[in-house]
Design a protein around this motif. Sequence first.
Motif, PDB file in Angstrom:
ATOM      1  N   GLN A 196      56.689  43.407  21.787  1.00 60.10           N
ATOM      2  CA  GLN A 196      56.619  42.694  20.351  1.00 60.10           C
ATOM      3  C   GLN A 196      56.344  43.847  18.973  1.00 60.10           C
ATOM      4  O   GLN A 196      55.464  44.274  19.619  1.00 60.10           O
ATOM      5  CB  GLN A 196      55.357  41.754  21.245  1.00 60.10           C
ATOM      6  N   TYR A 197      57.049  43.160  18.245  1.00 56.13           N
ATOM      7  CA  TYR A 197      56.297  43.839  16.638  1.00 56.13           C
ATOM      8  C   TYR A 197      56.311  42.988  15.883  1.00 56.13           C
ATOM      9  O   TYR A 197      57.139  41.425  16.480  1.00 56.13           O
ATOM     10  CB  TYR A 197      56.628  45.040  16.923  1.00 56.13           C
ATOM     11  N   ARG A 198      55.231  43.292  15.278  1.00 56.50           N
ATOM     12  CA  ARG A 198      55.288  42.158  14.128  1.00 56.50           C
ATOM     13  C   ARG A 198      55.140  43.668  12.729  1.00 56.50           C
ATOM     14  O   ARG A 198      54.913  44.633  12.334  1.00 56.50           O
ATOM     15  CB  ARG A 198      54.175  41.564  13.883  1.00 56.50           C
ATOM     16  N   ALA A 231      54.960  37.517  11.528  1.00 57.59           N
ATOM     17  CA  ALA A 231      55.420  36.874  13.229  1.00 57.59           C
ATOM     18  C   ALA A 231      56.179  37.600  14.060  1.00 57.59           C
ATOM     19  O   ALA A 231      56.262  39.002  13.754  1.00 57.59           O
ATOM     20  CB  ALA A 231      56.858  36.565  12.226  1.00 57.59           C
ATOM     21  N   TRP A 232      55.841  37.562  15.212  1.00 55.63           N
ATOM     22  CA  TRP A 232      56.314  38.336  16.503  1.00 55.63           C
ATOM     23  C   TRP A 232      58.001  37.780  17.005  1.00 55.63           C
ATOM     24  O   TRP A 232      58.369  37.283  16.977  1.00 55.63           O
ATOM     25  CB  TRP A 232      55.068  37.964  17.373  1.00 55.63           C
ATOM     26  N   HIS A 233      57.771  39.969  16.894  1.00 56.01           N
ATOM     27  CA  HIS A 233      59.639  39.708  17.424  1.00 56.01           C
ATOM     28  C   HIS A 233      59.404  40.480  18.675  1.00 56.01           C
ATOM     29  O   HIS A 233      58.878  41.161  19.148  1.00 56.01           O
ATOM     30  CB  HIS A 233      60.580  40.449  16.390  1.00 56.01           C
ATOM     31  N   THR A 234      60.536  40.264  19.474  1.00 60.86           N
ATOM     32  CA  THR A 234      60.831  40.727  20.950  1.00 60.86           C
ATOM     33  C   THR A 234      62.089  41.802  20.909  1.00 60.86           C
ATOM     34  O   THR A 234      62.955  41.223  20.788  1.00 60.86           O
ATOM     35  CB  THR A 234      60.870  39.764  22.200  1.00 60.86           C
ATOM     36  N   LEU A 235      62.060  43.454  21.549  1.00 60.68           N
ATOM     37  CA  LEU A 235      62.975  44.247  21.607  1.00 60.68           C
ATOM     38  C   LEU A 235      63.159  44.345  22.720  1.00 60.68           C
ATOM     39  O   LEU A 235      62.270  44.666  23.875  1.00 60.68           O
ATOM     40  CB  LEU A 235      62.677  45.792  20.663  1.00 60.68           C
ATOM     41  N   THR A 236      64.273  44.658  23.513  1.00 61.98           N
ATOM     42  CA  THR A 236      64.492  44.294  24.998  1.00 61.98           C
ATOM     43  C   THR A 236      65.546  44.986  24.825  1.00 61.98           C
ATOM     44  O   THR A 236      67.133  44.424  24.881  1.00 61.98           O
ATOM     45  CB  THR A 236      64.614  42.844  25.287  1.00 61.98           C
ATOM     46  N   ASP A 237      65.287  46.058  25.266  1.00 61.97           N
ATOM     47  CA  ASP A 237      67.019  47.028  25.534  1.00 61.97           C
ATOM     48  C   ASP A 237      66.642  47.834  27.282  1.00 61.97           C
ATOM     49  O   ASP A 237      65.558  47.506  27.796  1.00 61.97           O
ATOM     50  CB  ASP A 237      66.476  48.749  24.906  1.00 61.97           C
TER      51      ASP A 237
END
Length: 241
Positions: free
Chosen positions: A142-144, A109-115
């Motif tokens: 984006q990472y999985r 599953a892909w997740h998004t990191l925003t910083d």
Amino acid sequence: MGKPDIIYEDNDIIVCYKPAGIATQTRRIGQQDMESFIRNYRAAKNEPPYVGIVHRLDQPVEGVMVFAKNQKAAASLSRQIKEHTTEKYYRAASRGQGVSGTAVEEEEAWHTLTDYISFDKRTNTSKITSEKDRLAKKAVLQYRVISVTPDRDGSQNECIRTEFDIKLLTGRHHQIRLQLAHIGYPLIGDTKYRKPASNNSGMGSKSGRTGGGVREQLALCSYKLVFDHPATGERMTFELP
């Protein structure tokens, strides 16, 4: 340290493999870098030594890169990078244990990191700050999770190795290393963003050295690059085996 390698070449671009340990570009006399490698390669073929650097990989990072052979190609590739129409994919690995609320256990599953990231030129490091910081820039990836396996660190402590597939959406200084460390997954071999850990943590030392004193390579590779050819407009994909 490996050697640079030419993956693809035509009249406008050169696509290369950059080994870990070689800088993209350096001012240090006598130190090998990708710019001089390509310049010498072109000179040996009696071609103009022009090298258009349109993106960079940090010195400890290995992976695929594209260079322009003329100014027109350089302008096109630079514009694509600025407009975020290129695609950059990375593999990364960590022995971290995560922080509360980090949803990495769900593989595929892909997740998004925003910083928001602020760069300190004096220390050549970046830090995560807030949107209110006028010097900060938005950083998105984006990472999985692609694998979670038993592992041992340099001191032979049992731990868990987590491998990530990453799509980089912005190109901030040390972005992948910093953002993954921030959620509790500092990269294996990272000497800048790994906090000191106890002997049983499985995260290794702050120096990035194993128990035997051997430094581990940074576990970060730019394995795939996608862009439009600057002359033909063809969508091109280059991926390391």
